[in-house]
Design a protein around this motif. Structure first.
Motif, short mmCIF file in Angstrom:
data_model
loop_
_atom_site.label_atom_id
_atom_site.label_comp_id
_atom_site.label_asym_id
_atom_site.label_seq_id
_atom_site.Cartn_x
_atom_site.Cartn_y
_atom_site.Cartn_z
N GLN A 310 46.87 43.71 35.41
CA GLN A 310 46.70 43.79 33.67
C GLN A 310 47.86 43.63 33.17
N PHE A 311 47.67 42.33 32.44
CA PHE A 311 49.15 42.21 31.43
C PHE A 311 48.69 42.51 29.77
N LYS A 312 49.05 43.57 29.66
CA LYS A 312 49.16 44.00 28.29
C LYS A 312 50.45 44.42 27.52
N PRO A 313 50.90 43.18 26.59
CA PRO A 313 52.14 43.44 25.93
C PRO A 313 51.94 44.22 24.92
N SER A 314 50.60 44.69 24.30
CA SER A 314 50.42 45.45 23.06
C SER A 314 49.06 45.87 23.02
N ASN A 315 48.64 46.97 22.21
CA ASN A 315 47.35 47.50 22.26
C ASN A 315 46.46 46.32 21.53
N ASP A 316 46.83 45.12 21.22
CA ASP A 316 46.12 44.21 20.48
C ASP A 316 45.77 42.97 21.43
N PHE A 317 46.37 43.12 22.75
CA PHE A 317 46.26 41.91 23.58
C PHE A 317 46.53 42.32 25.01
N SER A 318 45.42 41.78 25.93
CA SER A 318 45.40 41.97 27.26
C SER A 318 44.88 40.79 27.97
N LEU A 319 45.16 40.57 29.14
CA LEU A 319 44.55 39.66 30.21
C LEU A 319 44.46 40.51 31.31
N THR A 320 43.35 40.42 32.07
CA THR A 320 43.04 41.55 33.15
C THR A 320 42.18 40.43 34.03
N PHE A 321 42.75 40.72 35.32
CA PHE A 321 41.81 40.11 36.26
C PHE A 321 41.15 41.16 37.23
N ASP A 322 39.92 41.34 37.16
CA ASP A 322 39.24 42.27 38.16
C ASP A 322 38.52 41.82 39.55
N ALA A 323 38.50 42.51 40.44
CA ALA A 323 38.05 42.10 41.58
C ALA A 323 37.28 43.40 42.09
N LEU A 324 35.85 43.04 42.77
CA LEU A 324 35.17 43.93 43.43
C LEU A 324 34.83 43.35 44.83
N ILE A 325 35.12 43.90 46.00
CA ILE A 325 34.52 43.37 47.32
C ILE A 325 34.05 44.42 47.94
N GLY A 326 33.19 44.21 48.86
CA GLY A 326 32.44 45.15 49.72
C GLY A 326 31.74 44.56 50.95
N GLY A 327 31.47 45.32 51.90
CA GLY A 327 30.60 44.99 53.12
C GLY A 327 29.53 46.06 53.22
N TYR A 328 28.56 45.96 53.62
CA TYR A 328 27.39 46.75 54.15
C TYR A 328 26.74 46.08 55.27
N ASP A 329 27.02 46.89 56.29
CA ASP A 329 26.46 46.60 57.62
C ASP A 329 25.20 47.86 58.12
N SER A 330 24.21 47.29 58.31
CA SER A 330 23.22 48.48 58.66
C SER A 330 22.54 48.08 59.91
N ASN A 331 22.43 49.05 60.69
CA ASN A 331 21.58 48.88 61.92
C ASN A 331 20.62 49.96 62.28
N GLU A 332 19.24 49.57 62.11
CA GLU A 332 18.16 50.30 62.13
C GLU A 332 17.44 50.33 63.46
N ASP A 333 17.24 51.11 64.21
CA ASP A 333 16.44 50.99 65.27
C ASP A 333 14.88 51.95 64.80
#
Length: 931
Positions: A310-333
């Motif tokens: 996040q780049f936030k030079p003041s309370n009136d302006f911000s630039l934000t890069f958000d990332a969410l990554i994940g993995g889900y492995d399921s093995n059902e017998d």
């Protein structure tokens, strides 16, 4: 508590940090709550100090107060949870974290919450977004599979139940809005870590979970990362598959099988059969389809991470890069010992008991206890491997001046899923006797001399096939949006506070590949094992040794099977792979553009301040879908057209909305809302592909021309906000839903050749074509929602630290299930009553919570489109205890399903149970530290 006037809030887009809100980050089963992020309408300094002091303790009651603040500040009807509200409860994924919210229930699969229902409506009526992006999950529909998300990486969830024009899509049931944390939500460096171990009472396995958070700011820049990883080993023992099967299975058979079935029914029940080939008659006589004893072992490996720069030079302006990554492995017998009563080689031998009274109002005769001439006994070792990779990235701009506000977003959400399925199948044919017994069903040896012990005769079971399927799904969505707001202070129109407008464009695609193959011998094309190799030729082990946890718990049984690990190593010859079938391929592309205009008005009506939000949204959508049409080859196999076929669809809509809030007196709010909203059809329904059932002479097509399902809805309610942070609320809502998607006969394809397995021509037939279509007519759903959040110190000072948090939702619906027999039934998935109750106590060093959530019975599906199958009412007791060892270290003990509640169901009447499923208790011990 400071008096609040909603009409006096600054106009424009709602800030990310609402007034009087502490932003918590959920980490590893306990929240880090170090500092207060100041918002636009910050409270007085002494309030900040008081809230900070509470936040260091991880107070559950303070998290409830924050959720109340969010509810009060929000436009329209909504409910929220924040990190502590989630973290201090036992839960296995994000779905289970949401189940205690008003009007929210979850669908359970083998003891694990998987999908979310809002106000009792099906999960595909709910719109889900993360950081303002509609979320891909790789499922076949629009619904999100919440079990792929670890709750530890989520900061806050709001369920918006009345939309505004600025919302991407309102969702007929509601919108679940999930947000992750950003570095400037905190005013100082944060480092939090936790570890937890959880034990399942049936598998007797202990699973680890590890989480951490790191966040810091320096000058105008800030960065945050969080990570969570967890393993889960859960065993479920079940008797299931005990559904109704219409007697047309036997009566409609040619020759001796049909004749004998007719004679036995007339002899043993006295029911006269007029025409045994008349399904209107035979569908009213039912028997057990199958009885299965099943053990499931579900092993999950889940991880998720968030990052924010996040780049936030003041309370009136911000630039934000958000990332969410994940993995889900399921093995059902799954290990399944089952008796298939409806075997194609069998018919009725003796009816020992029948029931012509329980379902007499529908004219249904139930054969409760029957001996069959040649039951198909099956030993099935099934393996399901699921790998899901999830990615979401977004870049956001937020700028505010004295009178203008602009926010913009560019984002991508994508999921890739691979589903690998295998089934080692051995079959033995012999007479048997199948009957309902207690809470499930059972199969015992027939009185016939050829009967046998189905559980302990591996030499009788012949190898039929090692079946495999492989499915890959790619789900991608790109989005761009901009919102612009202008505030006003006009002397000639003082009530107008702001005008907001914006645009959004999304580009979504879903691609699916699928294939299947059968192995019949030690090499490609070799079928030498079929009907020669027996189950006894494989490496067998007792069921209690194949899966952890010991003996089968649903019944007093034991049997031996081949493990899935052995099956994969033995039957998959070198170089084997499951080929994709072009006939099963499809791709769907959807583009949607939306424009909206919204206004905020604030004025006093006498002594009552009013806040009105009104707007309109225009949505234009186009769909292109293509796939292949199948043809049957002379050898009986299914081929496909040489070139893909495609079809387009489109629709445009204007969706109005209005939300009103009036403060009748200090702390008492009257809230009202009305809107039209939609939910788009499932991607699988609009996929232009054709599947064939050669034996049923039927084609099933997708339908890109489908329109959305719409709802005209309104709600009115009262909310009393108490000085101690408590809340009492009641609301009444009503929805008129039209365009519900159903399957219907839409055409006929004439003169289709059908071949036998030996390549000979079976005949030339006309094939019916079924497609999903929008049903004519409208349905209504109305309901009442009650909320009580009460710190009990209001009753007596001696109750300091005690409190309750409760909610209740009741529905009444004209939505009807599709029963070809005309049986009136609620819509599948709709539960009429749900309630949650949490009692808690906490002080600076100790806290304890007891929570019970309850969901009334509901129709899970309609068997053969005729017989409603119900899931019984389910209630679960969960407990959480926490002890602060030091100011920055906390020990927690949690329990899920402490009463070891079984999941059960029945067909039409509880005396005809369909399943009895035990998933056990789950006890966890965790330690969290923040620095």
């Amino acid at each position: 508590m400071k008096s609040y006037h909603p009409a006096r809030r600054a106009p424009g887009p709602r800030p990310r940090c609402l007034s009087r809100s502490i932003h918590f980050l959920l980490v590893g089963g306990m929240a880090a709550m170090p500092t207060l992020a100041l918002a636009q309408d910050a409270p007085a300094t002494d309030d900040i100090q008081a809230l900070d002091a509470v936040s260091v303790t991880g107070s559950y009651s303070r998290s409830l107060e924050q959720a109340v603040d969010l509810k009060r500040d929000n436009v329209g009807f909504s409910d929220s949870i924040v990190a502590t509200d989630v973290a201090d409860f036992p839960e296995q994924n994000l779905a289970e974290a949401l189940q205690r919210m008003p009007g929210v229930t979850i669908e359970r699969n083998k003891g694990l919450g998987s999908r979310v229902n809002v106000r009792g409506l099906p999960s595909d009526y709910t719109h889900v977004s993360i950081n303002d992006l509609a979320t891909a999950s790789g499922s076949g529909g629009r619904e999100v599979e919440f079990d792929i998300f670890a709750s530890e990486i989520i900061q806050q969830v709001t369920v918006q139940k009345s939309p505004t024009a600025a919302d991407e899509e309102g969702g007929i049931a509601g919108s679940v809005k999930i947000s992750t944390a950003r570095p400037f939500d905190y005013s100082s460096r944060q480092l939090v870590a936790s570890f937890e171990g959880a034990h399942n009472s049936i598998s007797e396995e202990t699973d680890p979970k590890l989480s951490f958070l790191a966040a810091d700011t320096w000058g105008n820049w800030g960065a945050l990362v969080s990570f969570s990883t967890a393993k889960r080993t859960n065993r479920t023992d079940a008797t299931s598959g005990i559904n109704f099967r219409p007697m047309s299975r036997f009566l409609g058979a040619s020759g001796v099988r049909g004749e004998q079935a007719e004679a036995v029914i007339e002899r043993d029940t006295g029911r006269e059969i007029g025409n045994r080939n008349d399904t209107d008659e035979s569908n009213l006589i039912v028997f057990q389809d199958k009885v299965g004893d099943r053990v499931f072992l579900n092993e999950q490996d889940k991880w998720g991470a968030t990052g924010s720069l996040q780049f936030k030079p003041s309370n009136d302006f911000s630039l934000t890069f958000d990332a969410l990554i994940g993995g889900y492995d399921s093995n059902e017998d799954e290990y399944d010992a089952a008796a298939y009563s409806a075997s194609s080689r069998s018919t009725l031998e003796t009816i020992h008991e029948y029931d012509d009274t329980t379902l007499a109002q529908h004219g249904i005769l139930v054969l409760r206890d029957v001996s069959y001439t040649d039951t198909q006994h099956e030993f099935l070792s099934k393996e399901r491997r699921n790998e899901t990779d999830f990615r979401q990235y977004s870049a956001a701009l937020d700028w505010r001046s004295d009178t203008w506000t602009i926010d913009a977003l560019l984002g991508y959400s994508g999921a890739k899923k691979s589903l690998d399925y295998a089934n080692l199948k051995h079959v033995a044919y012999a007479p048997s006797r199948t009957r309902w017994n207690g809470n499930s069903g059972e199969t015992i040896p027939s009185a016939s001399s050829n009967g046998f012990d189905m559980y302990n005769s591996p030499e009788r079971y012949l190898f039929e096939a090692y079946e495999t399927t492989l499915e890959r799904i790619t789900d991608d969505k790109y989005a761009a949006q901009v919102n612009i707001a202008k505030t006003f202070d006009l002397a000639f129109l003082p009530a107008l506070r702001s005008v907001q407008f914006g645009a959004r464009h999304t580009d979504k695609s879903k691609e699916r590949e699928y294939g299947e193959a059968k192995i019949g011998g030690p090499s490609a094309g070799d079928n030498s094992w079929v009907n020669t190799r027996t189950l006894a030729d494989s490496q067998l082990r007792p069921i209690g040794d194949i899966v952890p946890g010991g003996a089968y718990t649903a019944r007093d049984l034991d049997w031996q099977m081949a493990s899935n690990a052995y099956a994969r190593d033995t039957f998959r010859y070198a170089g084997f792979s499951t080929p994709f079938d072009d006939a099963q391929y499809y791709r769907v592309e959807e583009q949607a553009t939306a424009l909206y205009l919204m206004t905020d008005f604030a004025f006093d009506l006498g002594p009552v301040p009013l806040d009105i939000n009104a707007g309109v949204r225009y949505v234009d959508t186009s769909v292109t879908s293509f796939g292949y049409h199948p043809v049957q080859n002379p050898d009986g196999s299914t081929g496909y057209t040489d070139t893909p076929i495609s079809m387009d669809g489109s629709y445009s809509d204007v969706l109005p909305s209005v939300n009103l809030t009036a403060e009748l007196r200090d702390g008492l709010l009257l809230r009202a809302a009305a809107s039209q909203t939609l939910i788009r059809p499932a991607m699988t329904d609009i996929a232009y592909k054709r599947t064939a059932s050669w034996s049923s002479y039927r084609f099933t097509d997708g339908n890109p021309a489908l329109k959305p399902t719409y709802a005209d809805q309104w709600e009115v309610g009262l909310e009393q906000y108490l000085d101690n942070g408590g809340l009492l609320a009641a609301s009444y809502f009503r929805k008129k839903i039209d365009g519900v998607v159903i399957n219907a006969l839409t055409g006929v394809v004439e003169d289709v050749p059908v071949y036998n397995a030996n390549g000979t021509l079976n005949g030339i037939y006309d094939f019916d074509v079924y497609q999903p279509v929008n049903a004519a007519g409208a349905y209504e759903v109305d309901g009442v929602e009650l909320i009580a959040q009460l710190p009990l110190t209001m009753l007596h000072p001696a109750l300091e630290g005690f409190g309750i948090n409760a909610n209740y939702t009741m529905l009444d619906s004209s939505l009807a299930g599709e029963s070809d027999l005309g049986i009136q039934t609620p819509m599948p998935g709709l539960a009429e009553k749900t309630w949650n109750l949490t009692a808690y106590y906490e002080n600076n060093r100790f806290d304890a919570r007891v929570s019970y959530n309850h969901k009334s019975e509901y129709v899970e599906s309609i068997g053969y489109n005729m017989y409603p199958i119900y899931r019984d009412a389910y209630g679960q007791l969960d407990v959480s205890i926490g002890l602060r060892l030091a100011d920055n270290v906390k020990l927690s003990l949690k329990g899920i399903n402490l009463t070891d509640e079984a999941t059960t169901g029945y067909t039409m009447d509880p005396s005809f149970p369909t399943m009895y499923e035990l998933s056990g208790r789950r006890i966890s011990l965790g330690l969290r530290a923040d620095f």
